[in-house]
Design a protein around this motif. Structure first.
Motif, PDB file in Angstrom:
ATOM      1  N   GLY A  64       0.827  -1.204   0.000  1.00 52.20           N
ATOM      2  CA  GLY A  64       0.000   0.000   0.000  1.00 52.20           C
ATOM      3  C   GLY A  64       0.862   1.255   0.000  1.00 52.20           C
ATOM      4  O   GLY A  64       0.569   2.219  -0.727  1.00 52.20           O
ATOM      5  N   ILE A  65       1.929   1.242   0.785  1.00 55.65           N
ATOM      6  CA  ILE A  65       2.843   2.391   0.818  1.00 55.65           C
ATOM      7  C   ILE A  65       3.474   2.597  -0.548  1.00 55.65           C
ATOM      8  O   ILE A  65       3.526   3.726  -1.057  1.00 55.65           O
ATOM      9  N   GLY A  66       3.933   1.517  -1.165  1.00 58.98           N
ATOM     10  CA  GLY A  66       4.521   1.613  -2.507  1.00 58.98           C
ATOM     11  C   GLY A  66       3.527   2.155  -3.516  1.00 58.98           C
ATOM     12  O   GLY A  66       3.876   2.975  -4.377  1.00 58.98           O
ATOM     13  N   TYR A  67       2.273   1.710  -3.412  1.00 58.88           N
ATOM     14  CA  TYR A  67       1.226   2.190  -4.315  1.00 58.88           C
ATOM     15  C   TYR A  67       0.997   3.692  -4.122  1.00 58.88           C
ATOM     16  O   TYR A  67       0.928   4.452  -5.091  1.00 58.88           O
ATOM     17  N   GLY A  68       0.896   4.123  -2.869  1.00 56.31           N
ATOM     18  CA  GLY A  68       0.714   5.552  -2.584  1.00 56.31           C
ATOM     19  C   GLY A  68       1.862   6.381  -3.123  1.00 56.31           C
ATOM     20  O   GLY A  68       1.652   7.435  -3.734  1.00 56.31           O
ATOM     21  N   LEU A  69       3.090   5.920  -2.923  1.00 57.79           N
ATOM     22  CA  LEU A  69       4.255   6.659  -3.425  1.00 57.79           C
ATOM     23  C   LEU A  69       4.327   6.638  -4.954  1.00 57.79           C
ATOM     24  O   LEU A  69       4.751   7.630  -5.565  1.00 57.79           O
ATOM     25  N   ALA A  70       3.889   5.543  -5.574  1.00 60.99           N
ATOM     26  CA  ALA A  70       3.864   5.485  -7.041  1.00 60.99           C
ATOM     27  C   ALA A  70       2.874   6.512  -7.595  1.00 60.99           C
ATOM     28  O   ALA A  70       3.157   7.180  -8.596  1.00 60.99           O
ATOM     29  N   ILE A  71       1.725   6.649  -6.938  1.00 61.31           N
ATOM     30  CA  ILE A  71       0.748   7.664  -7.358  1.00 61.31           C
ATOM     31  C   ILE A  71       1.365   9.052  -7.216  1.00 61.31           C
ATOM     32  O   ILE A  71       1.241   9.895  -8.109  1.00 61.31           O
ATOM     33  N   TRP A  72       2.042   9.303  -6.094  1.00 59.71           N
ATOM     34  CA  TRP A  72       2.676  10.600  -5.855  1.00 59.71           C
ATOM     35  C   TRP A  72       3.698  10.903  -6.953  1.00 59.71           C
ATOM     36  O   TRP A  72       3.681  11.987  -7.546  1.00 59.71           O
ATOM     37  N   LEU A  73       4.575   9.949  -7.224  1.00 57.97           N
ATOM     38  CA  LEU A  73       5.609  10.189  -8.243  1.00 57.97           C
ATOM     39  C   LEU A  73       5.011  10.390  -9.633  1.00 57.97           C
ATOM     40  O   LEU A  73       5.394  11.319 -10.347  1.00 57.97           O
ATOM     41  N   ALA A  74       4.081   9.526 -10.017  1.00 51.68           N
ATOM     42  CA  ALA A  74       3.471   9.653 -11.348  1.00 51.68           C
ATOM     43  C   ALA A  74       2.719  10.975 -11.485  1.00 51.68           C
ATOM     44  O   ALA A  74       2.722  11.594 -12.552  1.00 51.68           O
ATOM     45  N   SER A  75       2.110  11.409 -10.392  1.00 52.16           N
ATOM     46  CA  SER A  75       1.338  12.654 -10.441  1.00 52.16           C
ATOM     47  C   SER A  75       2.237  13.879 -10.372  1.00 52.16           C
ATOM     48  O   SER A  75       2.210  14.731 -11.258  1.00 52.16           O
ATOM     49  N   TYR A  76       3.038  13.969  -9.318  1.00 46.80           N
ATOM     50  CA  TYR A  76       3.762  15.208  -9.041  1.00 46.80           C
ATOM     51  C   TYR A  76       5.102  15.325  -9.763  1.00 46.80           C
ATOM     52  O   TYR A  76       5.717  16.385  -9.740  1.00 46.80           O
ATOM     53  N   GLN A  77       5.528  14.270 -10.417  1.00 46.65           N
ATOM     54  CA  GLN A  77       6.708  14.369 -11.269  1.00 46.65           C
ATOM     55  C   GLN A  77       6.282  14.200 -12.732  1.00 46.65           C
ATOM     56  O   GLN A  77       7.101  14.319 -13.632  1.00 46.65           O
ATOM     57  N   GLY A  78       4.983  13.948 -12.957  1.00 43.39           N
ATOM     58  CA  GLY A  78       4.476  13.659 -14.293  1.00 43.39           C
ATOM     59  C   GLY A  78       3.364  14.585 -14.743  1.00 43.39           C
ATOM     60  O   GLY A  78       3.602  15.703 -15.198  1.00 43.39           O
ATOM     61  N   TRP A  79       2.107  14.123 -14.578  1.00 42.26           N
ATOM     62  CA  TRP A  79       0.997  14.846 -15.194  1.00 42.26           C
ATOM     63  C   TRP A  79       0.665  16.179 -14.519  1.00 42.26           C
ATOM     64  O   TRP A  79       0.185  17.097 -15.185  1.00 42.26           O
ATOM     65  N   VAL A  80       0.900  16.328 -13.216  1.00 43.44           N
ATOM     66  CA  VAL A  80       0.588  17.611 -12.546  1.00 43.44           C
ATOM     67  C   VAL A  80       1.448  18.746 -13.120  1.00 43.44           C
ATOM     68  O   VAL A  80       0.908  19.798 -13.485  1.00 43.44           O
TER      69      VAL A  80
END
Length: 150
Positions: free
Chosen positions: A90-106
């Motif tokens: 779950g932690i890995g999933y949360g961090l993957a969302i953070w990275l994909a979002s805040y280093q990517g589409w955001v």
């Protein structure tokens, strides 16, 4: 995966988003970030200049944030196929969302700078918030799983 599993994932995602939002509010109150990132994202995608305040951006940002969190929770439940999920996953999933979002589409929609170019406070708060999201999501989904096993 049946409809109940997706509903449970959505509920888990909503509860996890609420927990993450508490971290974000604490970060704002501590002066680590000026505004909530979902508000910046809504501001950037609404018509007009992407960095000027717009009516309803706070409400739209909050609704979109919960919608995204619920969808991500349902997706996580789908991928886990209803099995118990280790909290580190779950932690890995949360961090993957953070990275994909805040280093990517955001940054792609010009809402906020990428993590690597942002002020130190916001990325730290958002990373912790996404860890809390992942922990909460795994815990809630595991609780649903345990209830089904009884």
């Amino acid at each position: 995966m049946n409809g109940r599993g997706l509903l449970e994932g959505g509920v888990g995602g909503a509860l996890a988003t609420a927990a993450m939002s508490a971290v974000m509010l604490a970060g704002s109150r501590a002066g680590l970030m000026a505004d909530q990132p979902p508000k910046h994202i809504a501001r950037a995608v609404l018509p007009g200049h992407p960095h000027r305040r717009k009516p309803g951006e706070g409400v739209l940002g909050a609704l979109a944030h919960f919608g995204f969190g619920m969808t991500a929770g349902a997706l996580f439940r789908l991928v886990s196929r209803g099995h118990r999920t280790p909290v580190p996953a779950g932690i890995g999933y949360g961090l993957a969302i953070w990275l994909a979002s805040y280093q990517g589409w955001v940054p792609g929609v010009t809402a906020l700078p990428p993590i690597s170019a942002d002020r130190p406070g916001r990325p730290a708060v958002m990373a912790v918030g996404h860890v809390v999201y992942g922990i909460t999501l795994a815990a809630v989904l595991n609780r649903f799983r345990d209830r089904h096993d009884r």
